[in-house]
Design a protein around this motif. Structure first.
Motif, mmCIF file in Angstrom:
data_model
loop_
_atom_site.group_PDB
_atom_site.id
_atom_site.type_symbol
_atom_site.label_atom_id
_atom_site.label_comp_id
_atom_site.label_asym_id
_atom_site.label_seq_id
_atom_site.Cartn_x
_atom_site.Cartn_y
_atom_site.Cartn_z
ATOM 1 N N ALA A 75 0.831 -1.208 0.000
ATOM 2 C CA ALA A 75 0.000 0.000 0.000
ATOM 3 C C ALA A 75 0.864 1.255 0.000
ATOM 4 O O ALA A 75 0.428 2.313 -0.479
ATOM 5 N N LYS A 76 2.066 1.144 0.534
ATOM 6 C CA LYS A 76 2.975 2.296 0.604
ATOM 7 C C LYS A 76 4.097 2.211 -0.426
ATOM 8 O O LYS A 76 4.994 3.064 -0.434
ATOM 9 N N ASN A 77 4.078 1.171 -1.257
ATOM 10 C CA ASN A 77 5.140 0.992 -2.257
ATOM 11 C C ASN A 77 6.516 1.033 -1.610
ATOM 12 O O ASN A 77 7.454 1.656 -2.135
ATOM 13 N N THR A 78 6.655 0.359 -0.497
ATOM 14 C CA THR A 78 7.897 0.433 0.261
ATOM 15 C C THR A 78 8.332 -0.947 0.726
ATOM 16 O O THR A 78 7.498 -1.762 1.130
ATOM 17 N N VAL A 79 9.630 -1.164 0.661
ATOM 18 C CA VAL A 79 10.219 -2.383 1.212
ATOM 19 C C VAL A 79 11.206 -1.964 2.296
ATOM 20 O O VAL A 79 11.830 -0.902 2.202
ATOM 21 N N TYR A 80 11.316 -2.799 3.314
ATOM 22 C CA TYR A 80 12.148 -2.470 4.465
ATOM 23 C C TYR A 80 13.191 -3.566 4.703
ATOM 24 O O TYR A 80 13.001 -4.725 4.332
ATOM 25 N N LEU A 81 14.268 -3.159 5.356
ATOM 26 C CA LEU A 81 15.247 -4.132 5.832
ATOM 27 C C LEU A 81 15.578 -3.752 7.276
ATOM 28 O O LEU A 81 16.255 -2.750 7.519
ATOM 29 N N GLN A 82 15.059 -4.526 8.199
ATOM 30 C CA GLN A 82 15.358 -4.327 9.608
ATOM 31 C C GLN A 82 16.632 -5.094 9.947
ATOM 32 O O GLN A 82 16.702 -6.302 9.707
ATOM 33 N N MET A 83 17.604 -4.391 10.492
ATOM 34 C CA MET A 83 18.898 -4.997 10.780
ATOM 35 C C MET A 83 19.175 -4.861 12.279
ATOM 36 O O MET A 83 19.140 -3.748 12.812
ATOM 37 N N ILE A 84 19.443 -5.973 12.938
ATOM 38 C CA ILE A 84 19.793 -5.958 14.356
ATOM 39 C C ILE A 84 21.131 -6.657 14.552
ATOM 40 O O ILE A 84 21.646 -7.302 13.636
ATOM 41 N N SER A 85 21.669 -6.514 15.737
ATOM 42 C CA SER A 85 22.954 -7.147 16.080
ATOM 43 C C SER A 85 23.996 -6.870 15.008
ATOM 44 O O SER A 85 24.701 -7.776 14.549
#
Length: 122
Positions: A75-85
């Motif tokens: 719906a937002k035309n967005t992809v995410y990459l959550q990076m931890i550690s």
């Protein structure tokens, strides 16, 4: 045609977290598989994560599995990459990609963003 713009990169200490975003133009975003690559200085570009059009399937490089999570909001035309550690070896320019084929996204992506720098300090 799809245009991709990454954001969210920056400087972070080892063990910290960052979330990258990639905003896509075009009305056909939901039909593309999306992914992330990275390239560290002096190294080849590396595929690190992919997600299919419905977000029903994801895949990761062994180097980031368990620490990075890819997601998308059609719906937002967005992809995410959550990076931890995060580790110093995660330092690289991170690129968002769009691909017509999820099965070969690691080898053949159709559109690339300009990249965003992630630097992880000790």
């Amino acid at each position: 045609q799809v245009q991709l713009v990454e954001s969210g990169g920056g400087l972070v200490q080892a063990g910290g977290s960052l979330r990258l975003s990639c905003a896509a133009s075009g009305r056909t975003f939901s039909s593309f598989a999306m992914g992330w690559f990275r390239q560290a200085p002096g190294k080849e570009r590396e595929f690190i994560a992919g997600i299919n059009w419905s977000a029903g399937s994801t895949k990761y490089a062994d180097s980031v599995k368990g620490r990075f999570t890819i997601s998308r909001d059609n719906a937002k035309n967005t992809v995410y990459l959550q990076m931890i550690s995060l580790k110093p070896e995660d330092t690289a320019v991170y690129y968002c990609v769009a691909a017509r084929s999820y099965s070969i996204i690691a080898y053949a992506s159709d559109y690339w963003g300009q990249g965003t720098q992630v630097t992880v300090t000790v």
